[in-house]
Design a protein around this motif. Structure first.
Motif, short mmCIF file in Angstrom:
data_model
loop_
_atom_site.label_atom_id
_atom_site.label_comp_id
_atom_site.label_asym_id
_atom_site.label_seq_id
_atom_site.Cartn_x
_atom_site.Cartn_y
_atom_site.Cartn_z
N LEU A 173 0.82 -1.21 0.00
CA LEU A 173 0.00 0.00 0.00
C LEU A 173 0.86 1.26 0.00
O LEU A 173 2.02 1.25 0.42
CB LEU A 173 -0.92 0.01 1.23
CG LEU A 173 -1.86 -1.19 1.37
CD1 LEU A 173 -2.67 -1.07 2.65
CD2 LEU A 173 -2.77 -1.31 0.17
N LEU A 174 0.27 2.36 -0.42
CA LEU A 174 0.95 3.65 -0.40
C LEU A 174 1.28 4.08 1.02
O LEU A 174 2.19 4.87 1.25
CB LEU A 174 0.07 4.72 -1.06
CG LEU A 174 -0.16 4.61 -2.57
CD1 LEU A 174 -1.10 5.71 -3.02
CD2 LEU A 174 1.14 4.69 -3.33
N SER A 175 0.56 3.55 1.99
CA SER A 175 0.78 3.91 3.39
C SER A 175 1.96 3.19 4.01
O SER A 175 2.21 3.32 5.21
CB SER A 175 -0.48 3.62 4.22
OG SER A 175 -0.88 2.26 4.07
N THR A 176 2.71 2.44 3.22
CA THR A 176 3.89 1.75 3.73
C THR A 176 4.97 2.75 4.12
O THR A 176 5.02 3.88 3.59
CB THR A 176 4.44 0.77 2.68
OG1 THR A 176 5.58 0.10 3.21
CG2 THR A 176 4.85 1.51 1.42
N GLU A 177 5.85 2.34 5.00
CA GLU A 177 7.00 3.17 5.36
C GLU A 177 8.26 2.72 4.62
O GLU A 177 9.36 3.12 4.97
CB GLU A 177 7.22 3.12 6.88
CG GLU A 177 6.07 3.75 7.67
CD GLU A 177 6.37 3.82 9.15
OE1 GLU A 177 7.55 3.74 9.53
OE2 GLU A 177 5.42 3.95 9.94
N ASN A 178 8.07 1.89 3.62
CA ASN A 178 9.18 1.44 2.79
C ASN A 178 9.69 2.62 1.96
O ASN A 178 8.99 3.14 1.10
CB ASN A 178 8.71 0.30 1.89
CG ASN A 178 9.83 -0.24 1.01
OD1 ASN A 178 10.99 0.17 1.13
ND2 ASN A 178 9.48 -1.18 0.14
N SER A 179 10.92 3.03 2.21
CA SER A 179 11.48 4.21 1.54
C SER A 179 11.72 3.98 0.06
O SER A 179 11.92 4.93 -0.70
CB SER A 179 12.79 4.62 2.22
OG SER A 179 13.73 3.55 2.17
N ASN A 180 11.73 2.72 -0.39
CA ASN A 180 11.95 2.42 -1.80
C ASN A 180 10.67 2.49 -2.63
O ASN A 180 10.72 2.35 -3.84
CB ASN A 180 12.57 1.03 -1.94
CG ASN A 180 14.00 0.97 -1.42
OD1 ASN A 180 14.74 1.94 -1.55
ND2 ASN A 180 14.37 -0.15 -0.83
N PHE A 181 9.54 2.68 -1.96
CA PHE A 181 8.26 2.76 -2.67
C PHE A 181 8.04 4.21 -3.10
O PHE A 181 7.87 5.09 -2.28
CB PHE A 181 7.12 2.30 -1.75
CG PHE A 181 5.84 2.02 -2.48
CD1 PHE A 181 5.27 2.94 -3.34
CD2 PHE A 181 5.18 0.83 -2.30
CE1 PHE A 181 4.10 2.69 -4.01
CE2 PHE A 181 3.99 0.55 -2.96
CZ PHE A 181 3.45 1.49 -3.81
N ARG A 182 8.03 4.44 -4.40
CA ARG A 182 7.84 5.79 -4.93
C ARG A 182 6.83 5.77 -6.08
O ARG A 182 6.72 4.78 -6.79
CB ARG A 182 9.18 6.35 -5.44
CG ARG A 182 10.24 6.44 -4.37
CD ARG A 182 11.59 6.75 -4.97
NE ARG A 182 12.65 6.75 -3.96
CZ ARG A 182 13.93 6.83 -4.24
NH1 ARG A 182 14.33 6.90 -5.50
NH2 ARG A 182 14.83 6.83 -3.27
N VAL A 183 6.11 6.87 -6.18
CA VAL A 183 5.12 7.02 -7.25
C VAL A 183 5.35 8.36 -7.93
O VAL A 183 5.38 9.41 -7.27
CB VAL A 183 3.68 6.96 -6.70
CG1 VAL A 183 2.69 7.11 -7.85
CG2 VAL A 183 3.45 5.66 -5.95
#
Length: 297
Positions: A173-183
């Motif tokens: 989900l976009l609410s993750t705190e994974n710093s590698n997740f970008r949009v």
């Protein structure tokens, strides 16, 4: 005493008070049947009330009907005006679509950054780990789901597919705190403002849009959409709206807090957006360099 009894008015007054008290006490008794005088009085009063109430109700109803007709007339005028606007908008939209089709034929371009094939899915479980918020849906590669495809609800974008099996898929989900997740995101307007959705503020419950050029002026309430430039997410998927604008730690670029359009806590039915252009994928989850540039992996 003789003078007292000689005063007829006083005697009549006393008798009247006594009779009145007796009648009041009599009427206050718990009785199931009315006396003949009471029946006569009630019938006369009831007849008089019906005699006056029926015309009054008729007049009131007539006035209400007239008022309703006037209101209907005004509403009809308003709706006709809106209908004309709608017809004009539809005509304008038809012209834009025709122009768009013509321009695509001119440049020999059949695909669009907005094009995608939706795959309906149901959420069957959710990862309890709050650091990397993930859900599992009941559609996999057999249904056409592929790695790194956008996942949306009727409200907006919620995340992307990070793991695919034949019959199930995992969505981060976009609410993750994974710093590698970008949009790759954009604030549409007269001049498009681009940036990246990077991070989620748990305290505020809002997404963080970074790397925004400091020369742009951003207003609260502006909508944020996917830009379609990263190769993963189709263009035009609603992400949320701006609630606050600030600068980054170095003061070189701006960042904006985005209230998500979708509710991440209530997810039942979702859609996997299989983008039909701009992405080339290999076998079993291998994606091209354009995809890797967006998600940062």
């Amino acid at each position: 005493m003789p003078r007292f009894f000689s005063n007829k008015r006083l005697i009549l007054l006393l008798v009247g008070v006594i009779v009145l008290v007796a009648l009041i006490s009599f009427s206050l008794k718990d009785r199931q049947n009315a006396t003949l005088p009471e029946q006569i009085v009630k019938d006369v009063v009831g007849f008089g009330q019906s005699l006056f109430s029926k015309p009054a109700h008729y007049i009131t109803g007539t006035l209400d009907k007239i008022d309703g007709i006037l209101n209907t007339y005004e509403e009809n005028k308003h709706l006709k005006a809106r209908l004309k606007e709608y017809a004009a908008t539809q005509a304008e939209l038809a012209d834009v679509r025709a122009d768009n089709k013509t321009l695509r034929e001119i440049v020999d371009k059949k695909d669009s950054l907005r094009d995608y094939e939706p795959i309906q899915a149901t959420v069957i479980s959710r990862n309890p780990d709050q650091w990397e918020e993930k859900i599992v849906i009941d559609k996999g590669s057999v249904a056409g789901v592929k790695l790194n495809r956008a996942v949306i609800t009727a409200s907006g974008l919620i995340g992307k597919v990070v793991l695919v099996t034949p019959f199930k898929s995992t969505v981060e989900l976009l609410s993750t705190e994974n710093s590698n997740f970008r949009v790759a995101a954009v604030i549409p307007g007269d001049e498009a403002i681009f940036g990246l959705i990077e991070g989620y503020d748990q305290a505020r419950g809002e997404l963080i849009m970074k790397r925004i050029d400091s020369n742009f002026h951003i207003k609260e309430g502006q909508k944020v959409e996917s830009s379609g430039l990263g190769g993963i997410f189709p263009k035009g998927l609603l992400i949320g709206e701006v609630t606050e604008v600030s600068t980054d730690d170095f003061g070189l670029t701006k960042l904006a807090y985005i209230r998500p359009a979708a509710d991440f806590s209530m997810l039942d039915h979702v859609m996997v957006a299989n983008r039909s252009s701009g992405v080339t994928s290999g076998t079993d989850g291998e994606v091209d360099e354009e995809e890797e540039g967006e998600d940062g992996s």
